[in-house]
Scaffold this motif. Structure first.
Motif, short mmCIF file in Angstrom:
data_model
loop_
_atom_site.label_atom_id
_atom_site.label_comp_id
_atom_site.label_asym_id
_atom_site.label_seq_id
_atom_site.Cartn_x
_atom_site.Cartn_y
_atom_site.Cartn_z
N ARG A 266 8.12 1.03 10.36
CA ARG A 266 8.26 0.13 9.20
C ARG A 266 9.62 -0.56 9.20
N VAL B 21 0.86 -1.21 0.00
CA VAL B 21 0.00 0.00 0.00
C VAL B 21 0.89 1.25 0.00
N ASP B 22 1.92 1.22 0.79
CA ASP B 22 2.86 2.35 0.88
C ASP B 22 3.45 2.66 -0.51
N PRO C 209 2.39 7.76 -6.66
CA PRO C 209 1.70 8.91 -7.27
C PRO C 209 2.62 10.11 -7.50
N PHE D 99 -0.97 2.62 9.30
CA PHE D 99 -0.94 1.27 8.72
C PHE D 99 0.16 0.40 9.32
N PHE E 31 0.39 3.67 -3.09
CA PHE E 31 -0.46 4.83 -2.83
C PHE E 31 0.26 6.03 -2.22
N SER E 32 1.43 5.81 -1.61
CA SER E 32 2.08 7.01 -1.05
C SER E 32 3.32 7.42 -1.85
N TYR E 33 4.06 6.46 -2.42
CA TYR E 33 5.25 6.85 -3.19
C TYR E 33 4.95 7.02 -4.68
N GLY F 220 0.03 9.85 7.34
CA GLY F 220 0.50 8.93 6.31
C GLY F 220 0.43 7.48 6.74
N MET F 221 1.53 6.78 6.53
CA MET F 221 1.56 5.33 6.77
C MET F 221 1.75 4.97 8.23
N PHE F 222 1.89 5.96 9.10
CA PHE F 222 2.08 5.65 10.52
C PHE F 222 0.97 4.72 11.02
N ASP G 259 7.56 5.48 9.39
CA ASP G 259 8.56 4.78 8.58
C ASP G 259 9.65 4.16 9.46
#
Lengths: 291, 269
Positions: free
Chosen positions: A136, A39-40, A47, A272, A43-45, A268-270, A133
């Motif tokens: 992560r 997903v990271d 685009p 997830f 959808f976050s990098y 953000g991804m925090f 991150d």
């Protein structure tokens, strides 16, 4: 990697550390972590990939060159790959290893490759990243060294009632306790956290709130209450997780907290990656029993 | 983390037999790694509370902002021992990518939002300002989709962290804090110049008639948040302050000193 760790002396008899856990829990941790990475990436990098990683725009391997000065130990494979194709190669490798991890294929290799790609990105341009991150990076390191592919892997559902070494879950629990307790401690020093008004200011901040207009419709007392509950939950987390019922309450509050922040604040991804950690604490083995 | 399994007799995958076998190298390595992590995680957080004399530029642009700087004792061996321990923890933090130091939304946002903006100054004396891509309409700020813009948002907002708690109306109260801002702007020189170039390229594409600016300035905008007892109207006051200036023709880069109220060249006293 299903290795029973050796602990010296009395540590080898310490039940908390040596207690095996149902294999489904580590498998769920592996699947959740791999899904969060995918997903990271998607959808976050991706685009903004060209803008963020092109040397002609906001990227380039010398963007934060000072981070790699003598006396520091940061590293990144992007430092040795050319700007023209290095980031694309890294992302391709990262995605492939995440898919391998998702299906439980060579989890030590895939996990370590995933971790190396994640740390490389983190070090190459810390401006893009936040505390999520860092979660992560830790998560990928732990998953890669764990017995996470005994069930729910490409080999099939796996045998019933398999137990695996549980040290990873203990390390993860300590990491979560550190994140929440030290965050809570930092917040406790702030008057606006102690009186609860911080959530009013965060929710109305045009930069950090994802919908300030919507937040303005929430009563101030509710925002204050949510701040105080957050503060208490963070400070008490290390105590609550010491016994099963307290742990369930702490993790349920944590899941609610991370979901709420994902939809309301620019975290953000925090959310997830934190929720991926929680996957190791859900009794997935009961699903098999129920089925 | 205990679980009762319903099936016959639970068995540990790959479990050893009844006789305790000699531990393999892998078992020793995994065991030591687990023990190290259990010690490292709390220690790496606690060391932040121990003031250390950290070499290198100040402010450190990246790294652990929670780490206290200085000395906690006049006993040199004790201070040095703490610093060596801190160095060992830092080493593992950096090598493994597990930097600690947590403080999500602490101490909390000030009563205004802070954004960057870019001002283009032209040879004819005119100027044009483009706002942050994330500064919404103050009258009715819309919903921003989670996640999709977060990386670019993080990149841009990194330039606001240092000045965030330093609005214009407090300069006389703590001029020492504001005097640090030029060092921060210089430490961010490379990413700020790349950001300014990127915004300039987009601006020139949209305004081909304007030609090349003589100066490009990164500014901060402090947009007032309504207080709880007030009507929900954002931006009743908007303060601006320059942070750094880049001159495209020469490539020079100057940081803004808010105490002096002027840009200062690198190395200037």
């Amino acid at each position: 990697m299903n290795v029973h760790p050796w602990f010296p002396g009395a540590l080898g008899r310490w039940k908390w550390l040596n207690e095996p856990i149902p294999a489904e829990r580590l498998a769920a941790l592996r699947v959740a972590t791999a899904l969060a990475v995918l997903v990271d990436i998607c959808f976050s990098y991706l685009p903004h990939f060209t803008v963020l990683f092109s040397a002609d725009e906001l990227g380039g391997r010398d963007l934060c060159a000072d981070r790699f000065r003598d006396g520091r130990f940061y590293w990144s494979v992007l430092r040795v790959l050319p700007d023209s194709w290095g980031p694309a190669a890294l992302f391709g490798t990262w995605a492939a290893s995440a898919v391998g991890l998702l299906f439980g294929w060579r989890t030590l290799l895939c996990g370590l490759v995933c971790w190396a790609c994640a740390v490389s990105l983190w070090n190459q341009n810390p401006l893009l990243h936040n505390g999520g991150d860092r979660v992560r990076n830790s998560l990928l390191l732990f998953v890669s060294l764990s017995a996470c592919a005994e069930v729910w892997s490409y080999r099939g559902r796996g045998a019933r009632g398999v137990l695996v070494p549980g040290w990873v879950v203990k390390v993860l629990l300590v990491q979560l306790a550190c994140i929440y307790f030290f965050s809570g401690w930092a917040k406790l020093q702030s008057p606006i956290w102690r009186n609860g008004f911080v959530m009013y200011w965060v929710a109305h901040d045009l930069a950090w709130s994802q919908w300030p207009w919507g937040a303005a419709q929430v009563p101030v007392w509710a925002l204050r209450l949510s701040a105080l509950v957050t503060l208490l939950w963070e400070l008490l987390f290390p105590v609550l997780v010491l016994w099963p019922r307290g742990r369930a309450v702490a993790l349920a509050l944590g899941a609610a907290f991370h979901l709420a922040t994902f939809f309301t604040l620019e975290v953000g991804m925090f959310a997830f990656y934190s929720l991926a950690c929680y996957a190791a604490f859900v009794p997935w083995e009961r699903l098999r029993r129920a089925g | 983390m205990s679980a009762t399994l319903p099936e016959a007799e639970p068995r540990a995958a790959g479990a050893p037999g009844t006789a305790a076998p000699r531990p393999t190298l892998a078992a020793v390595c995994v065991g030591l790694f687990a023990l190290w992590q259990l010690a490292y995680l709390p220690l790496a957080n606690l060391i932040d509370f121990v003031p250390r004399r950290i070499p290198g530029p100040h402010p450190e642009v990246f790294g652990d902002p929670a780490q206290q700087r200085g000395a906690f004792t006049t006993l040199e061996p004790l201070q040095r021992a703490a610093e060596r321990a801190g160095d060992a923890l830092d080493f593992w933090s950096e090598v493994s990518g597990q930097e600690q130091g947590w403080g999500m939304f602490a101490p909390g946002p000030p009563p205004y939002s802070c954004f960057v903006a870019v001002e283009f100054r032209f040879a004819d004396g005119t100027a044009d300002t483009v706002l942050s891509l994330y500064e919404p309409d103050h009258a009715r700020p819309g919903f921003r989709t989670p996640l999709l813009h977060n990386r670019a948002f993080n990149h841009e907002m990194s330039f606001t962290f240092e000045p965030w708690y330093l609005p214009n109306d407090k300069i006389t109260e703590r001029p020492d804090l504001y005097a640090r801002l030029p060092a921060g702007a210089r430490a961010f020189r490379v990413p700020i110049v790349s950001y300014l170039k990127w915004r300039l390229a987009a601006y020139r594409e949209q305004h081909p008639e304007r030609g090349a600016p003589t100066e490009v300035i990164l500014k901060h905008r402090f947009v007032r948040t309504p207080h709880p007892a007030e009507p929900t109207v954002w931006g009743t006051t908007v303060d601006e302050r320059p942070y750094a200036k880049w001159t495209p023709a020469t490539g020079t880069y100057d940081a803004y000193d808010p105490v002096r109220g002027a840009f200062v060249a690198e190395g200037a006293k």
